[in-house]
Write an enzyme that holds these catalytic residues in place. Structure first.
Site, PDB file in Angstrom:
ATOM      1  N   CYS A  79     -39.476 -36.224  31.314  1.00  0.00           N
ATOM      2  CA  CYS A  79     -37.820 -36.929  31.413  1.00  0.00           C
ATOM      3  C   CYS A  79     -37.571 -38.081  31.797  1.00  0.00           C
ATOM      4  O   CYS A  79     -36.454 -38.875  30.985  1.00  0.00           O
ATOM      5  CB  CYS A  79     -36.936 -35.938  30.449  1.00  0.00           C
ATOM      6  SG  CYS A  79     -37.948 -34.699  29.238  1.00  0.00           S
ATOM      7  N   HIS A 131     -27.907 -36.615  30.655  1.00  0.00           N
ATOM      8  CA  HIS A 131     -28.816 -35.891  30.427  1.00  0.00           C
ATOM      9  C   HIS A 131     -28.279 -34.755  29.229  1.00  0.00           C
ATOM     10  O   HIS A 131     -29.309 -35.432  28.424  1.00  0.00           O
ATOM     11  CB  HIS A 131     -29.870 -35.234  31.625  1.00  0.00           C
ATOM     12  CG  HIS A 131     -31.154 -34.731  30.772  1.00  0.00           C
ATOM     13  ND1 HIS A 131     -31.850 -35.803  30.812  1.00  0.00           N
ATOM     14  CD2 HIS A 131     -31.603 -33.897  31.345  1.00  0.00           C
ATOM     15  CE1 HIS A 131     -33.472 -35.330  30.353  1.00  0.00           C
ATOM     16  NE2 HIS A 131     -33.280 -34.209  30.478  1.00  0.00           N
ATOM     17  N   HIS A 148     -33.921 -35.364  21.541  1.00  0.00           N
ATOM     18  CA  HIS A 148     -34.293 -35.316  22.419  1.00  0.00           C
ATOM     19  C   HIS A 148     -35.878 -36.478  22.358  1.00  0.00           C
ATOM     20  O   HIS A 148     -37.022 -35.893  21.419  1.00  0.00           O
ATOM     21  CB  HIS A 148     -35.238 -34.222  23.018  1.00  0.00           C
ATOM     22  CG  HIS A 148     -35.536 -34.877  25.356  1.00  0.00           C
ATOM     23  ND1 HIS A 148     -35.611 -35.725  26.077  1.00  0.00           N
ATOM     24  CD2 HIS A 148     -34.960 -33.251  25.781  1.00  0.00           C
ATOM     25  CE1 HIS A 148     -36.107 -35.380  27.096  1.00  0.00           C
ATOM     26  NE2 HIS A 148     -35.281 -34.433  27.154  1.00  0.00           N
TER      27      HIS A 148
END
Lengths: 407, 74
Positions: free
Chosen positions: A161, A301, A335
């Site tokens: 990520c 995040h 996400h």
């Protein structure tokens, strides 16, 4: 201090919509885009954030779209939007001095799983010759380069990520060194694949929140229960300041510093103190020549897992004691792996331009253990400080941080 | 067989129907080596026929003829 780099274009294809405008409206709306996903039917968790109404054939033409996996189509459409905004290609540019760096968490699975199905059926002669090239992590970068007609380095950065922000980190070096005039950077990924979702379910990271799908992704909320998978792409056009000035390019924001750091802790769990994310942020601050107080807001995040958000709350409170407002875009958009880092960087550029920090969707009750000022319910006017931080943390303990300031 | 090739070229590859003619070569239709291989794989999947001497300069009519011959010999 390494010197600032101009951001002259952004492009977004997200669960908020196709384009910068629809995505910005979606994140400011404070609602979640999560919904039941027919593609995930029968799996332990079957919700995702999908890009609404994306038609690759219509946007790219059937001839091109048919040889690209969906994730590459998302990235290519985002790149075209970003380049159009930047007013590129310019007539006199040198194609060899334009690079394309696009983060990907791994291989795209759509085409390769179809090929594998045919292999298992003992029909290898019916496997498409596009099965391999379309699945490469670098497919999106090389297709953007091909579409744009540029011949500089085009490759993927691959670190889970953190991949999207790492692309910007690497590009920053190539622009400062003078190797490139322009870098098209970003991230594109879809975690909306049954194999990916089954794997995340086994790791226990997916939200099984009992309420409606739209309530499932709850960054920093006391009732957060895990992440919601998504798909999407973000692209930023970066230019050497001298190059942007010479062609009188509109500068949206300045990229002032980047940092990256690992943790040597665990394959999937962040260090409990967020040690790597803090070091990545301090490295970015040193790179920019900033003090922590120069950060006026943070696009976190904010994956909405129990562990990630607790870790992130700890290191943010420790590293930024002036408590700048924090937002988590994944509450609205889910996400999208490597795509998310780049999407959040582009959203941060928009927040600086609009002087408005988007809210964190589904934040009803901040976790009482967190000493953070998280923006909730409605957009908040940005503070006087012109700077912002966005950060990504990945499986494997890789972290990347990026600092931007108003143009 | 010509009809199958023409249909695949328009429906799968998005080529305008009015340029898909028996005399057109694959190169005329702006196929490249990758897309021609992809077309051949789809034809193999639909018909079970394998042909290895169709190239970018083959016309659609000659390619169809070649597949028809393969069919006859199968």
């Amino acid at each position: 201090m390494g010197g600032e780099i101009a951001v002259t274009g952004i492009g977004l294809v997200t669960p908020g919509g196709v384009g910068v405008g629809p995505t910005w409206r979606a994140v400011c709306d404070a609602g979640s885009t999560a919904a039941r996903d027919p593609a995930l039917a029968g799996l332990p968790v079957d919700i995702s954030c999908a890009v609404p109404g994306f038609d690759g054939d219509a946007l790219l033409g059937r001839r091109l779209a048919r040889r690209l996996d969906p994730v590459t189509q998302l990235g290519l459409v985002a790149a075209r939007e970003a380049l159009a905004m930047a007013g590129l290609p310019a007539g006199d540019w040198d194609p060899a001095r334009v690079g394309v760096l696009v983060g990907a968490g791994g291989s795209s699975l759509a085409g390769v799983t179809e090929a594998h199905r045919r292999l298992l059926a003992c029909r290898p002669e019916t496997i498409s010759p596009t099965a391999l090239p379309r699945s490469l992590p670098s497919a999106c970068a090389t297709e953007i380069a091909h579409d744009l007609g540029v011949t500089g380095p085009a490759f993927a950065t691959v670190a889970g990520c953190a991949s999207g922000l790492l692309a910007a980190r690497v590009a920053l070096g190539l622009l400062r060194s003078g190797d490139l005039d322009v870098a098209v950077v970003g991230g594109a990924e879809s975690l909306r694949h049954p194999l990916t979702v089954a794997g995340f379910a086994q790791l226990g990271t997916l939200s099984r929140h009992a309420g409606e799908p739209t309530a499932a992704c709850r960054p920093f909320d006391a009732d957060r229960a895990g992440l919601v998978v998504a798909e999407g792409a973000g692209v930023l056009v970066l230019e050497r300041p001298g190059y942007a000035r010479a062609r009188r390019a509109p500068v949206l924001a300045w990229l002032t510093g980047c940092g990256a750091a690992g943790e040597n802790h665990h394959p999937t769990t962040p260090h409990p103190d967020g040690e790597g994310a803090e070091r990545a942020t301090r490295a970015a601050l040193a790179d920019a020549g900033w003090r922590p107080a120069d950060i006026g807001h943070v696009n976190a995040h904010g994956a909405a897992t129990v562990v990630n958000d607790a870790t992130e709350a700890r290191w943010l409170a420790r590293t930024l004691p002036h408590r700048p407002p924090v937002t988590a875009t994944k509450g609205a958009l889910g996400h999208a792996g490597a795509g998310s880092g780049a999407i959040e960087a582009a959203v941060t550029v928009l927040a600086l331009r609009e002087r408005l920090i988007p809210p964190t969707a589904n934040l009803d009750r901040l976790d009482p253990d967190f000493d953070l000022d998280v923006v909730a319910k409605a957009p908040r006017p940005a503070p006087e400080s012109p700077g912002a931080l966005t950060v990504s943390s990945a499986f494997g303990g890789q972290n990347a941080a990026l600092l931007l300031r108003c143009a | 067989m010509y009809e199958l090739l023409a249909t695949l070229l328009t429906d799968e590859f998005g080529i305008e129907a009015d340029v898909v003619t028996p005399d057109a070569t694959f190169r005329d239709l702006e196929l490249d080596s990758l897309s021609l291989t992809e077309l051949a794989v789809i034809v193999t999947e639909r018909t079970g026929l394998l042909v290895d001497d169709v190239d970018l300069d083959s016309t659609l009519a000659s390619a169809a003829e070649r597949y028809a011959t393969a069919s006859a010999s199968a």
